[in-house]
Design an enzyme around this catalytic site. Structure first.
Site: not given
Length: 308
Positions: A25, A86, A106, A138, A140-142, A159
């Site tokens: 990435e 981003k 990601v 919230d 993540s789209a990951d 993380k």
């Protein structure tokens, strides 16, 4: 679709000849580390992948194209240009159509890798469900990308600024296998432990490559996590880093930091509070993930070539 993709000659040759390729990435370069550590890390990681028998493909968006592999000058641009956006799934069409420069997260890297025919990706840590996610929503789209995109992700876990338990629950719901590489415990990025287990422990690249090949041979869509703990010599103490993260989270709330800005803020604050140790750990785990990803890519490609 192909009009949006461009390839370096090294990556094009590898893909045309069914050689192992590892995607990388650019968000970690543009938003995850300061200069010059970011460019030094990017070049070292590419070389580690080559040294372990695979071809690196660092992915970014420039001038209306998805770049599968970057030149040295392009890497430098991502490392130094302050206007790099981003990019996740939702941002792809805007960044491409506007001609802006975009660093892939990601999720975005997985999308680009699959479009290019790459099934292995090395990163630092995946995104996930944020702490207080039940209030903020919230997530993540990951995680949704892992549920639908056929790319295996080598990472040092999620993380540690995230809610790891809820992240793993989400992955389970989406049917994403979580493999522990040489571990039965899910790592927490800066630390080797988290208090949570993995779905399967595998100890060789060949075992992981066989699992990847079998999953996609069965037509089971989606990616998988290969959780690879940071080397012991570079790991931070789990309890100590947790205290630092809670302090950073409190400061983020006090400053009303939300959305895309949360993760970069928290990582920068953790670096400040650990007197730079977290950055050293981040660089070490990325290098370690690149090495493992290259070895697994070699094993997977051999298996995939055999089954054709």
């Amino acid at each position: 679709m192909k009009q949006y993709l461009t390839f370096t000659e090294e990556v094009r040759h590898a893909l045309e000849n069914n050689l192992p390729v590892v995607a990388l990435e650019t968000t970690i370069i543009s938003h995850g580390m300061p200069y010059p550590q970011n460019i030094e890390m990017a070049k070292e990681v590419e070389q580690i992948i080559r040294d372990n028998g695979a071809v690196p493909a660092t992915i970014g968006i420039m001038n209306g194209k998805i770049k599968i592999g970057l030149t040295e000058a392009e890497l430098e641009e991502f490392a130094t240009n302050q206007s790099v956006e981003k990019v996740s799934r939702r941002d792809f069409p805007y960044i491409l159509s506007s001609g802006k420069i975009g660093a892939t997260t990601v999720a975005a890297t997985m999308i680009a890798a699959e479009l290019a025919g790459i099934h292995m990706f090395a990163t630092g840590g995946i995104g996930g469900v944020h702490r207080d996610g039940e209030i903020t929503w919230d997530v993540s789209a990951d995680l949704t990308e892992l549920a639908q995109t056929n790319v295996a992700v080598v990472c040092a876990g999620a993380k540690s600024i995230l809610d790891i338990g809820r992240t793993l629950e989400y992955l389970e719901t989406q049917g994403v296998p979580v493999v522990g590489y040489h571990t039965a415990e899910f790592p927490s990025f800066f630390a080797r432990e988290s208090g949570y287990g993995v779905d399967f422990r595998l100890d060789t690249p060949e075992e992981v490559g066989a699992l990847m090949n079998t999953k996609w041979d069965l037509g089971l869509k989606g990616g998988m996590i290969i959780a690879n703990p940071v080397p012991e010599s570079d790991a931070l103490n789990h309890k100590e880093i947790e205290a630092v993260i809670l302090q950073a989270l409190n400061e983020a709330k006090e400053n009303n930091i939300a959305g895309k800005k949360v993760t970069p803020f928290l990582l920068a604050k953790v670096k400040e509070l650990t007197a730079g140790k977290s950055l050293q750990t981040n660089i070490a785990l990325v290098k370690h993930n690149a090495e493992v990803a290259a070895k697994v890519a070699v094993a997977y490609q051999q298996k995939a070539n055999e089954s054709k």
